[in-house]
Design a protein around this motif. Structure first.
Motif, PDB file in Angstrom:
ATOM      1  N   LEU A 135     -15.574   7.717  11.357  1.00  0.00           N
ATOM      2  CA  LEU A 135     -15.641   9.112  11.792  1.00  0.00           C
ATOM      3  C   LEU A 135     -14.986  10.047  10.785  1.00  0.00           C
ATOM      4  N   MET A 136     -13.965   9.565  10.087  1.00  0.00           N
ATOM      5  CA  MET A 136     -13.330  10.416   9.081  1.00  0.00           C
ATOM      6  C   MET A 136     -14.231  10.633   7.876  1.00  0.00           C
ATOM      7  N   THR A 137     -15.206   9.751   7.664  1.00  0.00           N
ATOM      8  CA  THR A 137     -16.130   9.972   6.540  1.00  0.00           C
ATOM      9  C   THR A 137     -16.983  11.215   6.766  1.00  0.00           C
ATOM     10  N   LEU A 138     -17.173  11.626   8.030  1.00  0.00           N
ATOM     11  CA  LEU A 138     -17.979  12.834   8.262  1.00  0.00           C
ATOM     12  C   LEU A 138     -17.126  14.037   8.622  1.00  0.00           C
ATOM     13  N   GLY A 139     -15.797  13.893   8.482  1.00  0.00           N
ATOM     14  CA  GLY A 139     -14.951  15.062   8.630  1.00  0.00           C
ATOM     15  C   GLY A 139     -13.937  15.029   9.745  1.00  0.00           C
ATOM     16  N   ALA A 140     -13.872  13.955  10.530  1.00  0.00           N
ATOM     17  CA  ALA A 140     -12.808  13.851  11.521  1.00  0.00           C
ATOM     18  C   ALA A 140     -11.452  13.928  10.818  1.00  0.00           C
TER      19      ALA A 140
ATOM     20  N   MET B 176      -7.679   8.228   3.811  1.00  0.00           N
ATOM     21  CA  MET B 176      -8.971   8.909   3.977  1.00  0.00           C
ATOM     22  C   MET B 176      -8.872  10.374   3.583  1.00  0.00           C
ATOM     23  N   ASN B 177      -7.810  11.033   3.995  1.00  0.00           N
ATOM     24  CA  ASN B 177      -7.649  12.444   3.644  1.00  0.00           C
ATOM     25  C   ASN B 177      -7.443  12.645   2.147  1.00  0.00           C
ATOM     26  N   ALA B 178      -6.954  11.611   1.461  1.00  0.00           N
ATOM     27  CA  ALA B 178      -6.785  11.678   0.014  1.00  0.00           C
ATOM     28  C   ALA B 178      -8.030  11.214  -0.740  1.00  0.00           C
ATOM     29  N   GLY B 179      -9.066  10.768  -0.005  1.00  0.00           N
ATOM     30  CA  GLY B 179     -10.285  10.301  -0.654  1.00  0.00           C
ATOM     31  C   GLY B 179     -10.172   8.919  -1.256  1.00  0.00           C
TER      32      GLY B 179
ATOM     33  N   ILE C 114       0.845  -1.193   0.000  1.00  0.00           N
ATOM     34  CA  ILE C 114       0.000   0.000   0.000  1.00  0.00           C
ATOM     35  C   ILE C 114       0.875   1.236   0.000  1.00  0.00           C
ATOM     36  N   GLU C 115       0.623   2.111  -0.942  1.00  0.00           N
ATOM     37  CA  GLU C 115       1.354   3.378  -0.999  1.00  0.00           C
ATOM     38  C   GLU C 115       0.659   4.402  -0.108  1.00  0.00           C
ATOM     39  N   THR C 116       1.436   5.209   0.585  1.00  0.00           N
ATOM     40  CA  THR C 116       0.883   6.233   1.468  1.00  0.00           C
ATOM     41  C   THR C 116       0.621   7.511   0.675  1.00  0.00           C
ATOM     42  N   PRO C 117      -0.635   7.950   0.602  1.00  0.00           N
ATOM     43  CA  PRO C 117      -0.920   9.202  -0.102  1.00  0.00           C
ATOM     44  C   PRO C 117      -0.226  10.377   0.580  1.00  0.00           C
ATOM     45  N   ALA C 118       0.029  11.413  -0.160  1.00  0.00           N
ATOM     46  CA  ALA C 118       0.764  12.562   0.374  1.00  0.00           C
ATOM     47  C   ALA C 118      -0.129  13.565   1.082  1.00  0.00           C
ATOM     48  N   ALA C 119      -1.460  13.506   0.820  1.00  0.00           N
ATOM     49  CA  ALA C 119      -2.349  14.550   1.323  1.00  0.00           C
ATOM     50  C   ALA C 119      -2.452  14.510   2.840  1.00  0.00           C
ATOM     51  N   ARG C 120      -2.104  15.616   3.492  1.00  0.00           N
ATOM     52  CA  ARG C 120      -2.252  15.735   4.935  1.00  0.00           C
ATOM     53  C   ARG C 120      -2.734  17.141   5.260  1.00  0.00           C
ATOM     54  N   PRO C 121      -3.866  17.254   5.951  1.00  0.00           N
ATOM     55  CA  PRO C 121      -4.405  18.585   6.255  1.00  0.00           C
ATOM     56  C   PRO C 121      -3.596  19.277   7.344  1.00  0.00           C
TER      57      PRO C 121
ATOM     58  N   THR D 167      -8.417   1.917  -0.510  1.00  0.00           N
ATOM     59  CA  THR D 167      -7.221   1.656   0.292  1.00  0.00           C
ATOM     60  C   THR D 167      -7.536   1.761   1.778  1.00  0.00           C
ATOM     61  N   ALA D 168      -8.318   2.757   2.153  1.00  0.00           N
ATOM     62  CA  ALA D 168      -8.683   2.932   3.563  1.00  0.00           C
ATOM     63  C   ALA D 168      -9.454   1.721   4.081  1.00  0.00           C
ATOM     64  N   ARG D 169     -10.337   1.189   3.274  1.00  0.00           N
ATOM     65  CA  ARG D 169     -11.120   0.022   3.699  1.00  0.00           C
ATOM     66  C   ARG D 169     -10.206  -1.180   3.921  1.00  0.00           C
ATOM     67  N   GLU D 170      -9.262  -1.376   3.029  1.00  0.00           N
ATOM     68  CA  GLU D 170      -8.313  -2.481   3.190  1.00  0.00           C
ATOM     69  C   GLU D 170      -7.522  -2.334   4.488  1.00  0.00           C
ATOM     70  N   LEU D 171      -7.077  -1.119   4.763  1.00  0.00           N
ATOM     71  CA  LEU D 171      -6.312  -0.866   5.993  1.00  0.00           C
ATOM     72  C   LEU D 171      -7.185  -1.014   7.232  1.00  0.00           C
ATOM     73  N   HIS D 172      -8.429  -0.590   7.143  1.00  0.00           N
ATOM     74  CA  HIS D 172      -9.381  -0.748   8.247  1.00  0.00           C
ATOM     75  C   HIS D 172      -9.488  -2.226   8.633  1.00  0.00           C
ATOM     76  N   PHE D 173      -9.584  -3.096   7.652  1.00  0.00           N
ATOM     77  CA  PHE D 173      -9.675  -4.533   7.929  1.00  0.00           C
ATOM     78  C   PHE D 173      -8.345  -5.078   8.463  1.00  0.00           C
ATOM     79  N   ARG D 174      -7.232  -4.603   7.929  1.00  0.00           N
ATOM     80  CA  ARG D 174      -5.927  -5.079   8.400  1.00  0.00           C
ATOM     81  C   ARG D 174      -5.672  -4.688   9.847  1.00  0.00           C
ATOM     82  N   LEU D 175      -6.241  -3.556  10.263  1.00  0.00           N
ATOM     83  CA  LEU D 175      -6.035  -3.087  11.634  1.00  0.00           C
ATOM     84  C   LEU D 175      -6.882  -3.843  12.655  1.00  0.00           C
ATOM     85  N   ASP D 176      -7.907  -4.533  12.215  1.00  0.00           N
ATOM     86  CA  ASP D 176      -8.847  -5.150  13.157  1.00  0.00           C
ATOM     87  C   ASP D 176      -8.175  -6.098  14.161  1.00  0.00           C
TER      88      ASP D 176
END
Length: 303
Positions: A203-208, A230-233, A2-9, A237-246
């Motif tokens: 929570l990040m889907t609603l703006g966290a 998530m910040n990169a939309g 998994i590549e890490t997106p660059a977008a960070r707020p 990839t986020a879903r895959e990581l969500h499952f890997r973190l479980d």
């Protein structure tokens, strides 16, 4: 891979924030050298903020001078590389205000203030408590809403009112009430952080903007990738990581208290010299350790 997106707020406190344990030597004393090494490790792995002496940092067992020593040690270790957030919240408003003022002198970047526990104040009391402490320094404040520990929630109307205070800019949301969080997110500019590891993606889907995490002690890079995705939309990839973190989250958060499990696993990894905790916390039993090892094995970690 998994590549890490660059977008960070741009955020006040960071986006991946481990709620760091407080290392103790085998005799129960503070191990500040271990704290500095752990802080550097977590930042090297992708954390851009650290909460020091929060709940997972066993703050209720620390003397004021021990809290201050931890703040100073971690600021010295990673100040400038990551935000250092001092856990100074307690159920005595005056004491919390005093500790916050002492913390401000150590160079920390912000304060984490939990809802006053045990006293069971009403919403007016909760609001007055937070506003009094937030007015005592110039530091930005992250409120911590966790009724599972504090009994009393911070109601949405109270959070909306508190958001008007110039120093109250963040919320660690561990309420588990998506509707309440939706209302606060829609009506305030608070920087919202997931306070429950498993709810980071929802929570990040609603703006966290990120997570204050216990499991990030042992899966910092995966949380970094999840939050960045998530910040990169990049929901796939986020879903895959969500499952890997479980399985990591189950290992750390579902069997025993998070400070105990985190210290145990960090010790197994060679990142903490001792898994020592202070009473009333006690070490994991052999059966509990077996269950934790099984979850970690599912995640690909064996000890």
């Amino acid at each position: 891979m998994i590549e890490t997106p660059a977008a960070r707020p741009e955020t006040t406190f960071g986006t991946v924030i481990p709620a760091m344990v407080t290392p103790f030597a085998q005799d129960g004393s503070l191990d500040l050298d271990a704290a500095q090494k752990l802080a550097n490790h977590l930042v090297d792995e992708g954390a851009d903020g650290l909460v020091i002496t929060g709940t997972t940092g066993e703050t209720s067992t620390l003397l004021d001078e021990e809290n201050i020593a931890m703040f100073e040690a971690v600021v010295e270790a990673v100040g400038g590389r990551a935000k250092v957030i001092a856990g100074t919240g307690m159920n005595d408003t005056g004491h919390s205000m005093h500790l916050s003022q002492l913390a401000a002198k150590t160079g920390v970047d912000g304060l984490l203030l939990v809802t006053p526990y045990y006293n069971k104040p009403n919403q007016a009391g909760i609001r007055a408590h937070f506003e009094t402490i937030a007015s005592a320094t110039d530091l930005p404040v992250m409120l911590y809403d966790i009724p599972g520990r504090s009994v009393m929630p911070i109601n949405p109307d109270t959070l909306i009112a508190l958001a008007e205070h110039p120093n109250i800019v963040g919320l660690k949301d561990a309420k588990g009430d998506f509707q309440s969080t939706t209302l606060v997110a829609a009506q305030t500019d608070l920087e919202i952080y997931s306070g429950e590891d498993s709810l980071t993606m929802p929570l990040m889907t609603l703006g966290a903007v990120g997570v204050v995490s216990v499991t990030a002690h042992v899966a910092t890079r995966l949380y970094r990738q999840l939050v960045d995705a998530m910040n990169a939309g990049d929901l796939a990839t986020a879903r895959e990581l969500h499952f890997r973190l479980d399985p990591y989250q189950r290992a750390v958060m579902t069997h025993i208290q998070g400070a105990v499990s985190s210290k145990l696993i960090l010790n197994w990894q060679g990142l903490l010299p001792s898994p020592e905790v202070r009473l009333p916390l006690v070490q994991a039993t052999e059966d509990e350790q077996t269950i934790i090892r099984a979850d970690l094995a599912e995640a690909g970690l064996t000890f």
